[in-house]
Structure formats: structure tokens, C-alpha cells
Design a protein around this motif. Sequence first.
Motif, PDB file in Angstrom:
ATOM      1  N   ILE A   5      54.675  47.377  45.534  1.00 24.87           N
ATOM      2  CA  ILE A   5      55.233  46.153  44.957  1.00 24.87           C
ATOM      3  C   ILE A   5      54.209  45.513  44.037  1.00 24.87           C
ATOM      4  O   ILE A   5      54.514  45.103  42.911  1.00 24.87           O
ATOM      5  CB  ILE A   5      55.657  45.169  46.060  1.00 24.87           C
ATOM      6  CG1 ILE A   5      56.830  45.741  46.866  1.00 24.87           C
ATOM      7  CG2 ILE A   5      56.052  43.818  45.462  1.00 24.87           C
ATOM      8  CD1 ILE A   5      57.183  44.936  48.098  1.00 24.87           C
ATOM      9  N   PHE A  23      60.704  47.053  42.270  1.00 30.96           N
ATOM     10  CA  PHE A  23      60.500  46.138  43.386  1.00 30.96           C
ATOM     11  C   PHE A  23      61.419  46.511  44.545  1.00 30.96           C
ATOM     12  O   PHE A  23      61.002  46.545  45.707  1.00 30.96           O
ATOM     13  CB  PHE A  23      60.798  44.693  42.965  1.00 30.96           C
ATOM     14  CG  PHE A  23      59.815  44.110  41.996  1.00 30.96           C
ATOM     15  CD1 PHE A  23      58.490  44.508  41.998  1.00 30.96           C
ATOM     16  CD2 PHE A  23      60.213  43.153  41.080  1.00 30.96           C
ATOM     17  CE1 PHE A  23      57.575  43.964  41.106  1.00 30.96           C
ATOM     18  CE2 PHE A  23      59.312  42.600  40.188  1.00 30.96           C
ATOM     19  CZ  PHE A  23      57.991  43.012  40.194  1.00 30.96           C
ATOM     20  N   ALA A  69      60.237  47.866  48.150  1.00 29.11           N
ATOM     21  CA  ALA A  69      60.600  47.072  49.325  1.00 29.11           C
ATOM     22  C   ALA A  69      61.388  47.895  50.331  1.00 29.11           C
ATOM     23  O   ALA A  69      61.219  47.742  51.545  1.00 29.11           O
ATOM     24  CB  ALA A  69      61.407  45.848  48.901  1.00 29.11           C
ATOM     25  N   SER A 101      53.771  47.510  40.817  1.00 26.40           N
ATOM     26  CA  SER A 101      54.882  47.270  39.887  1.00 26.40           C
ATOM     27  C   SER A 101      54.742  45.920  39.199  1.00 26.40           C
ATOM     28  O   SER A 101      54.984  45.787  37.998  1.00 26.40           O
ATOM     29  CB  SER A 101      56.216  47.337  40.640  1.00 26.40           C
ATOM     30  OG  SER A 101      56.431  48.612  41.191  1.00 26.40           O
TER      31      SER A 101
END
Length: 411
Positions: free
Chosen positions: A106, A94, A98, A109
Motif C-alpha cells: 500500500i 490500493f 489491501a 503504491s
Amino acid sequence: MKNKLLLALLALSIAFTACKKNDDGDEPTAEDPFKLDYSNLTVEQHKKELEKTGMDFMKKINTMPDEKFIKVMRNLNDLNLELTSNSVKKMNSFADAASNKSVSKILSSATSTDTEKLSDSYGIYTYSLGTKSWKKTPASDRLEINFPAYKTSTTNNAKITMTYVSSKINATIDESILELPKSSSATLLVDGLQEMKFTSAHEYKPDGTPTKTDMNLKMGSFTMAFNVANTTEVLTNSFTFSKGTETLFSFNSTVNGTLNLGVIDDNELNANDIKNANASFEIMNIKFLGTLDIKAINDAHNGSEDLSGKQQNDKTVAALNAHSQFVAINKTSNTIIAKTNFFATESQRCYNNLIWNNSTQSYIYVNECDTSYDWEPRMIFKDGSKLSFDAFKENGFSKLIDDINAFDDRF
């Protein structure tokens, strides 16, 4: 015919929704989006507005790499914690996504399949700033990691807490037998304040096929919510990505039909399985709406097996244009920006092929070309000018919807 139509339309950043009819079936009960007035803006102004939508989206997420949790997770990685946990790796993924402002990664994941039983990693890990080492103490209900948030921290002012509840159901995925979670959570606190939290809840059939998943992710000022459910008759999907109280991107869909698909069988949805479908797709102040008669489009292909590739493709384009309507709408003014039609495309791939020449009794290279046929949607403005959806694909929206659909395939 595989349902390329539904998935491809969504992947191309087009959404569709059916207008509800009243009891006598004559008029829609809500305002017909296809009968809205065109905007008074010029075509060039509209094109700039569409391009600006993508840029505005990127401006909103440009602050994501500055979120506190990214620096904290990077510092944890530098502390050499000897713990093999996919759940910790997920939190790191994450942070990595990001830092690169990748909403698609994201989501990927968040929806990746867990291959571990978190309870096997339960324990409390505490970092000693004095000895620069970790100490583990037993715990039966959680995985907890206490560590300094930053290189300059003088105390363990960061804490990760992870919990897990088993569904008591196993499934074979990628030739491995996995225990499926009923629910899980992972929380990062820094100085007592929540900087990141991921929660998930799941329901399954006895064979491990998921029937319902709810995921929520908080990443500083950004949030993501993803919900999918399948009753075998109705498949619903809801995805939102927000910054603060502002929704930057949303996607919703419903598919009705015979949806007996399994995660283990890796099946694909067939157009014959679908009775009807609807969806909505919004980016900032732009909304895509439309109607699509999947059965009519599927029926149009009956008896086309002996046609050439070009003829089959032309038939697909004709069916799409005859049995669908799509519009791009400005939500602020509630006016039509453009309508959408489908166009046939073709491309050639040329190569040198080595063949035997009887006249010269030797091998020679002959230039040969293969032609492939496809179709694409194009936005048509009031004056008849056209624009492809490349601007939206280049900004990553197509990839994001691809990933949403990829997760839906498990249902």
C-alpha cells in the motif's frame, strides 16, 4: 563510507533517538530509557510477548480484505472501462494490496511516481446498466466515474472523483519528462459515503527535487499518513498506520546535516553528510529506542582500507557497540524488555570452479569457497540470552521500513 549504518539499522526494525541534555550537559532532561528497570517477566515470557506483538498486528489487519472499497474496485474492473489512467491504476493497486493485507505494498503504491498529467484524462464517465456500455461527457476540472458498486446494484451508486493541480515544474525521471503535481486527490463514494480517499501535496526545488510531501490515505476503517520534508539541512519523516483510532504502526525520524540530494541524481546519503539523527519506531505496545553516534562510528573506519574483510567487519561491530545503545521497551509497563548488541556474522558460498591442470593437461573442477562478513543486532535479555530480530522481519516490518527509506531517498 556510505551510510549503511543508518539505513540498515532502520531496515532491521531498530530505531534510534538522542536523549536531550540540559544546559550544563550533565544529565538528560527526560527519563533515561537505558536506566529503566527490566521487566519482571521471564525471558520466555518476553520472547512470547515479542512474537505476540507481530501476531496482534496481523490480527488487527486481518479484516482489511473485507473492506467495502475492495469489492467496489473489483466490480469497476469487470465493467471494461476503456480509460488509461495511472491514477485509477493506483486506486486499484490500493485495493489489491489491501486484499492481501500488505501494508508495505500500500505504501509503495502511494509513493510511486506519477507518470501522467491527470488533466489529460479529464471527463465524466457514466455506465449504462441498460446497454452495458460507457458514455463520456467533457469536463475541464475533474475525472469522474459513475458506476454500479456491486454486480447486484441497480443504479450507479458508486462515484470516483479525481482532481489535480500542476506545480508547473517538469523533471526528467527514467528518461521521461514529467509534469510534477502540486496536489492531487481521489475519492470513492458508495451510496454517498466515503469509502476511500487519497490526497497528496508536494513542494519542489526548481530542478524537480521534492522538498516536501504530505500523503493521506483512507481505506474503509484503515488510515495511512506519510509526511517527508527536506530543507537541505534537516530531513524529517513521519509515517503512521491506524485502524480506527488505534495506531498500529508508527515511524518518525529526523536527520540533520548537509542533505543536498536530488531525485534525478539518484544519490546516496554519505555518513560524512550527517551531523546527527534520531528516530522512533513502535509496533503496538513495543517501542525501540536508542542512541547512535554516526560520526564516531564513521571515524572508527579511518585507516582500515588495508585490513581484511573480517578485520574491517570486526572493527565495525566494535564501533557499533562502543558508540550506540539500543533498548526494546514495553510501553504499557514502561520497563526494558531487552537491550541490543551487535555481533559479527559470516557465511560461505561454495562452488565448483573449472580450472586448467598443468599436470594432467586437462580441465578439472575444484571446489572453492568464498566467505562474506557482516553484522546483525540481537536482543539481549536480563539473563544474557539472545534473540535475533527475525520475528519482526518475518512479519514484514523490515520491508515496510525499507520502503519508507526508499521514498526518503528521493529527498
